[in-house]
Scaffold this motif. Structure first.
Motif, short mmCIF file in Angstrom:
data_model
loop_
_atom_site.label_atom_id
_atom_site.label_comp_id
_atom_site.label_asym_id
_atom_site.label_seq_id
_atom_site.Cartn_x
_atom_site.Cartn_y
_atom_site.Cartn_z
N UNK A 109 47.71 39.50 36.03
CA UNK A 109 46.69 39.23 35.22
C UNK A 109 46.75 37.43 34.96
N UNK A 110 47.76 36.61 35.02
CA UNK A 110 47.37 35.45 35.08
C UNK A 110 47.17 35.54 36.48
N UNK A 111 48.07 35.50 37.66
CA UNK A 111 47.81 34.99 38.86
C UNK A 111 46.23 35.19 39.27
N UNK A 112 46.04 36.29 39.09
CA UNK A 112 44.71 36.97 39.44
C UNK A 112 42.88 35.73 38.74
N UNK A 113 43.70 35.21 37.30
CA UNK A 113 43.19 34.08 37.03
C UNK A 113 43.24 33.05 37.27
N UNK A 114 44.43 32.59 37.53
CA UNK A 114 44.29 30.99 38.52
C UNK A 114 43.38 31.17 40.04
N UNK A 115 43.83 32.28 41.14
CA UNK A 115 43.55 32.51 41.89
C UNK A 115 41.79 32.26 42.04
N UNK A 116 41.24 33.32 40.94
CA UNK A 116 39.47 33.27 40.56
C UNK A 116 39.62 30.65 40.32
N UNK A 117 40.10 30.61 39.11
CA UNK A 117 39.60 29.57 39.05
C UNK A 117 39.88 28.31 39.93
N UNK A 118 41.32 28.55 40.99
CA UNK A 118 41.34 27.83 42.27
C UNK A 118 40.59 27.53 42.38
N UNK A 119 39.93 28.99 43.64
CA UNK A 119 38.78 28.76 44.33
C UNK A 119 37.15 27.81 43.82
N UNK A 120 37.54 28.36 42.43
CA UNK A 120 36.18 27.10 41.83
C UNK A 120 36.22 25.74 42.26
N UNK A 121 36.77 24.93 41.36
CA UNK A 121 38.13 23.50 41.09
C UNK A 121 38.38 23.25 42.67
N UNK A 122 38.26 24.42 43.88
CA UNK A 122 38.47 23.49 45.17
C UNK A 122 37.33 23.90 45.81
N UNK A 123 36.19 24.55 45.47
CA UNK A 123 34.61 24.45 46.34
C UNK A 123 34.24 23.11 45.19
N UNK A 124 34.68 22.80 43.91
CA UNK A 124 33.90 21.73 43.44
C UNK A 124 34.47 20.81 43.77
N UNK A 125 35.78 20.61 43.80
CA UNK A 125 36.20 19.21 43.75
C UNK A 125 36.03 17.80 44.83
N UNK A 126 35.60 17.90 45.96
CA UNK A 126 34.72 17.21 46.72
C UNK A 126 33.52 17.01 45.85
N UNK A 127 32.80 17.64 45.43
CA UNK A 127 31.68 16.87 44.75
C UNK A 127 31.72 15.85 44.06
N UNK A 128 30.12 14.96 44.55
CA UNK A 128 30.26 13.46 43.72
C UNK A 128 30.58 13.12 42.89
N UNK A 129 30.55 13.08 41.44
CA UNK A 129 30.54 13.17 40.46
C UNK A 129 28.82 12.56 40.25
N UNK A 130 28.15 13.65 39.45
CA UNK A 130 26.81 13.61 38.49
C UNK A 130 26.97 12.37 36.83
N UNK A 131 27.65 10.80 37.66
CA UNK A 131 27.45 10.20 36.18
C UNK A 131 28.78 10.04 34.98
N UNK A 132 28.73 10.25 34.68
CA UNK A 132 30.27 9.73 33.33
C UNK A 132 30.48 11.23 32.45
#
Length: 339
Positions: A109-132
């Motif tokens: 169960x935790x493996x599936x949750x971490x897979x989803x989280x990893x995909x979300x974070x990977x998809x947003x990691x290169x975005x320019x931060x908008x402000x603080x």
């Protein structure tokens, strides 16, 4: 039934696949950070959402179809990008209170949750931060320190999880830390003690106070499968939400990419015997409590008292006394059951 050593994972189910705004910013002073709550339908996330809304802040809820991983991923990616883009250079916050499982949950169960989280974070990691920006992650003190000795434990205590749940929490902490370093966001990891109070998810086998009260209202006995001397730190839900927001205020001025790990606890430990006594007093009659057995008992730490040495100003507050919090919890459950 058993005392749960974490209590920080709201129920994310039944959410809609949209991002909606539910608050108004006070324009008379400094612009408060726009806040996204992931897990706003659950125990802690809901309390944080209400607290931000009550303060006049601009708060949004990421309502996610968790049963559909692909759709959930898209909603979360859009929500993370949306809160940063909509901030338009102003401060923003993401309060991540969503999670799954309990101390007895298996690793798959935790493996599936971490897979989803990893995909979300990977998809947003290169975005320019908008402000603080600042991210809060609701971790679990009980799960992380379950195998430690010589309580009370603080942030300098090396983690020693006993169950997959604790190992999963540490893995997610590390994953969020990587994301913060990549995006320049600040990260606040809140290792939270046992939450209790009205509004807990009664469908999960966790939360000793609520489960004892629910069993009594339904005419059932309660089974305890750890020693009655087992000790937990109990943190009332509204106190927890206030601490989350105060801790976020405290880290907002730190350098970008910073990570702060803080234990959120009340310093009000209670044994199972003391919890049972408090619930009995609230009802004014004895509970039917019996010894039980469960394999997951080996995952339970016996003494989970905490203290914090990080951001001490957050702990400088009057916590709701434990017995008063138990009485409020029982009163809310009695009202819900028409008792």
């Amino acid at each position: 039934m058993t005392p749960d050593p974490h209590g920080a994972r709201p129920d994310p189910h039944g959410a809609r696949d949209e991002l909606h705004r539910e608050g108004r910013a006070d324009t008379s002073g400094p612009v408060p950070p726009r806040t996204l709550v992931v897990g706003a339908g659950g125990f802690l996330g809901g309390a944080v959402h209400r607290a931000v809304e009550a303060s006049g802040g601009d708060v949004r809820a990421a309502t996610v179809p968790w049963s559909d991983p692909s759709a959930a991923e898209q909603v979360l990616v859009d929500a993370v990008r949306g809160i940063r883009d909509s901030a338009d250079g102003q401060p923003w916050r993401i309060v991540w209170c969503a999670g799954t499982g309990v101390v007895a949950t298996g690793e798959d169960v935790f493996a599936a949750e971490q897979t989803l989280l990893g995909r979300v974070l990977d998809a947003t990691a290169d975005d320019a931060a908008a402000g603080e920006g600042t991210l809060f992650f609701a971790s679990s003190a009980g799960a992380v320190y379950a195998g430690c000795a010589d309580a009370p434990f603080d942030e300098s205590t090396p983690p020693a999880p006993l169950a997959p749940y604790g190992r999963a929490k540490l893995a997610v902490e590390a994953r969020f830390r990587q994301w913060a370093e990549s995006t320049g966001a600040r990260l606040l990891v809140g290792r939270i003690s046992n939450l209790y109070g009205p509004g807990a998810n009664l469908g999960k086998a966790q939360g000793l106070v609520s489960q004892l009260a629910l069993a009594h209202l339904e005419g059932r006995h309660s089974s305890i499968y750890v020693p009655m001397t087992t000790t937990r730190d109990y943190l009332y839900i509204e106190d927890a939400a206030a601490m989350v927001l105060d801790a976020l205020d405290a880290v907002d001025g730190l350098a970008t990419g910073s990570t702060v790990t803080k234990i959120l606890a009340s310093g009000q430990p209670a044994t199972i015997t003391e919890v049972v006594d408090a619930v009995q007093d609230a009802f004014g009659e004895p509970l039917d409590v019996r010894d039980g057995a469960d394999p997951s008992a080996t995952f339970q730490g016996l003494d989970l008292r905490f203290r914090s040495t990080v951001l001490p100003q957050v702990d400088d507050r009057a916590f709701l006394p434990f017995r008063e919090g138990v009485a409020r919890t029982v009163e809310a459950l009695r009202a819900a059951h028409g008792a």
